[in-house]
Motif scaffolding. Structure first.
Motif, PDB file in Angstrom:
ATOM      1  N   UNK A 152       0.838  -1.203   0.000  1.00  0.00           N
ATOM      2  CA  UNK A 152       0.000   0.000   0.000  1.00  0.00           C
ATOM      3  C   UNK A 152       0.873   1.253   0.000  1.00  0.00           C
ATOM      4  N   UNK A 153       0.713   2.070  -1.045  1.00  0.00           N
ATOM      5  CA  UNK A 153       1.357   3.386  -1.075  1.00  0.00           C
ATOM      6  C   UNK A 153       0.446   4.341  -0.305  1.00  0.00           C
ATOM      7  N   UNK A 154       0.858   4.649   0.929  1.00  0.00           N
ATOM      8  CA  UNK A 154       0.045   5.583   1.709  1.00  0.00           C
ATOM      9  C   UNK A 154       0.831   6.867   1.978  1.00  0.00           C
ATOM     10  N   UNK A 155       1.541   7.274   0.937  1.00  0.00           N
ATOM     11  CA  UNK A 155       2.355   8.494   1.010  1.00  0.00           C
ATOM     12  C   UNK A 155       1.523   9.689   1.474  1.00  0.00           C
ATOM     13  N   UNK A 156       0.302   9.807   0.946  1.00  0.00           N
ATOM     14  CA  UNK A 156      -0.573  10.929   1.312  1.00  0.00           C
ATOM     15  C   UNK A 156      -1.435  10.587   2.527  1.00  0.00           C
ATOM     16  N   UNK A 157      -1.356   9.339   2.972  1.00  0.00           N
ATOM     17  CA  UNK A 157      -2.200   8.921   4.102  1.00  0.00           C
ATOM     18  C   UNK A 157      -1.520   9.122   5.451  1.00  0.00           C
ATOM     19  N   UNK A 158      -0.186   8.888   5.509  1.00  0.00           N
ATOM     20  CA  UNK A 158       0.488   8.985   6.808  1.00  0.00           C
ATOM     21  C   UNK A 158       0.429  10.433   7.313  1.00  0.00           C
ATOM     22  N   UNK A 159      -0.033  10.578   8.532  1.00  0.00           N
ATOM     23  CA  UNK A 159      -0.155  11.916   9.117  1.00  0.00           C
ATOM     24  C   UNK A 159      -1.493  12.579   8.820  1.00  0.00           C
ATOM     25  N   UNK A 160      -2.223  12.024   7.847  1.00  0.00           N
ATOM     26  CA  UNK A 160      -3.531  12.594   7.505  1.00  0.00           C
ATOM     27  C   UNK A 160      -4.675  11.722   8.026  1.00  0.00           C
ATOM     28  N   UNK A 161      -4.471  10.390   7.961  1.00  0.00           N
ATOM     29  CA  UNK A 161      -5.522   9.442   8.326  1.00  0.00           C
ATOM     30  C   UNK A 161      -5.094   8.635   9.545  1.00  0.00           C
ATOM     31  N   UNK A 162      -6.072   8.150  10.259  1.00  0.00           N
ATOM     32  CA  UNK A 162      -5.787   7.131  11.265  1.00  0.00           C
ATOM     33  C   UNK A 162      -5.410   5.869  10.485  1.00  0.00           C
ATOM     34  N   UNK A 163      -4.185   5.386  10.660  1.00  0.00           N
ATOM     35  CA  UNK A 163      -3.718   4.213   9.903  1.00  0.00           C
ATOM     36  C   UNK A 163      -3.322   3.112  10.882  1.00  0.00           C
ATOM     37  N   UNK A 164      -3.800   1.901  10.606  1.00  0.00           N
ATOM     38  CA  UNK A 164      -3.453   0.759  11.442  1.00  0.00           C
ATOM     39  C   UNK A 164      -3.220  -0.401  10.482  1.00  0.00           C
ATOM     40  N   UNK A 165      -1.969  -0.831  10.375  1.00  0.00           N
ATOM     41  CA  UNK A 165      -1.660  -1.854   9.358  1.00  0.00           C
ATOM     42  C   UNK A 165      -2.342  -3.191   9.663  1.00  0.00           C
ATOM     43  N   UNK A 166      -2.695  -3.411  10.938  1.00  0.00           N
ATOM     44  CA  UNK A 166      -3.412  -4.663  11.265  1.00  0.00           C
ATOM     45  C   UNK A 166      -4.853  -4.564  10.759  1.00  0.00           C
TER      46      UNK A 166
END
Ligand SMILES: Cc1ncc(COP(=O)(O)O)c(C=O)c1O
Length: 393
Positions: free
Chosen positions: A187-201
């Protein structure tokens, strides 16, 4: 859920006194604790020497891994520090050994650099790239993806948020399918990190790439890679150095067994320490609160833009984030960017390779991209709207 104290956020951001910054998807304004950590680290290097500073600042450097692990809900041994999102993505992607007939499933929204790498490897090894169609909302069609899965699919690699729009692809639904089929999921979450709640699990991705300078508000030249431990051991990086591996004889080596196998020995150390501070800073605000504030500001901007005659907002998907894109029939995107710049407002133009497949499919050429962060205000959005209305008069 916490809410954002916007006044405090702005007090802690020196740049907001100088400019209306609506180019956070390009690179955000660093907050004071991050900028000061960066300058402080560089000053220590100047006065003490680089290797000596790395030793005395070992805890601050190690904090990058602990903070990233907290951000993504993984182990710190699953994190690598890499100079940007593209190289982070590459280090994982180029480690896959594709064979003739293998398939890579990707998104219409795929980032241009990722696609170039896929084409290069597909040409080299006879693999096939398959674009999963979008659904009626313009986001990746999960049912279509399910139908495309067979035993030739060796990798699912998609962009979470494209560079040229507000779309948020259904990353967790993709994760469910990938996990059920036992297919690695990048997953390319370049624009997601710091913007979205992200949980790889929760998402179920095996690999995630991100950058420091965008929504994480870190320095330029910093990025991160997450690789699930079970996959770390299966992926031999295409390039190794003596940080990633160790010579065991004149003709042999062993590779380290954590995600640092994807790193370089020489790194931007000041950036690493400062990115750790930036991640902690984001965690202190709370990613749910950050996401909610960004979505609210972006929705306000979209509705104000849509109300202007001759302006078309082009964001797709059922969920729309802080990247707001639009065009005007009468005025080129570059001219709008220049007018904004003259009014001390930073926006960017999306065109060319970054969203090539998506723009070609939709007949788009170049778009104005205004991207909000939690420290922006409604007054700043109104400023952009006023300048645009003036220009369209
Ligand atoms: C979706 C997406 N992926 C990857 C990248 C590349 O990030 P970097 O410039 O840190 O390599 C970008 C940058 O705009 C992006 O928007």
């Amino acid at each position: 859920m916490k809410t954002i104290d916007v006044e405090k956020a702005r007090k802690e951001t020196r740049g907001v006194d100088k400019v209306t910054h609506l180019n956070n998807a390009g690179s955000s304004l660093m907050p004071i604790p991050v900028a000061d950590a960066l300058y402080g680290y560089l000053q220590t290097e100047e006065m003490q020497g680089g290797y000596e500073t790395a030793a005395s600042e070992a805890a601050a450097l190690d904090n990058f891994y602990t903070a990233s692990a907290k951000l993504l809900n993984c182990s710190s041994s699953e994190i690598a520090y890499i100079e940007n999102a593209t190289r982070a993505w590459d280090m994982a992607f180029y480690s896959f050994n594709f064979k003739p007939g293998d398939k890579i499933l990707t998104s219409i929204a795929e980032y241009g650099s990722n696609l170039i790498a896929m084409i290069q490897q597909a040409n080299r090894f006879g693999a096939e790239i398959i674009f999963v169609p979008d659904d009626e909302h313009g986001q990746l069609d999960v049912a279509a993806l399910e139908n495309l899965i067979d035993d030739r699919v060796k990798l699912i690699a998609i962009s979470h948020i494209p560079t040229g729009g507000g779309l948020v692809n259904p990353a967790a639904a993709v994760g469910k399918l990938a996990n059920a089929a036992g297919i690695p999921y990048l997953l390319d979450s370049c624009q997601g990190v710091g913007q979205l709640h992200l949980d790889v699990q929760e998402i179920g991705c095996d690999i995630l790439s991100g950058t420091g300078r965008k929504f994480l508000r870190g320095p330029r030249g910093t990025g991160l890679l997450y690789v699930r431990q079970s996959l770390v051991e299966q992926l031999e990086p295409i390039m190794l150095d003596q940080h990633a591996a160790q010579l065991t004889s004149a003709t042999s080596y062993t590779i380290r067994d954590d995600a640092k196998r994807f790193e370089n020995w020489e790194q931007y150390f000041a950036g690493k320490a400062a990115l750790g501070v930036a991640i902690d800073y984001a965690l202190d605000w709370g990613l749910d609160a950050i996401q909610a504030r960004i979505y609210e500001l972006a929705a306000d901007l979209r509705s104000k833009l849509s109300a202007i005659d001759g302006v078309t907002v082009t964001d797709e998907g059922t969920e729309r984030c802080g990247l707001v894109t639009f065009y005007c029939q009468q005025v080129e995107a570059t001219a709008i960017k220049s007018a904004m710049s003259a009014a001390n407002i930073n926006v960017s133009v999306s065109s060319g390779s970054g969203s090539f497949v998506s723009f070609e499919k939709r007949g788009l050429d170049s778009l104005v991209r205004a991207s909000v962060h939690y420290y922006n205000t409604t007054a700043e959005i109104d400023q952009l709207i006023d300048v645009l209305k003036q220009q369209l008069k």
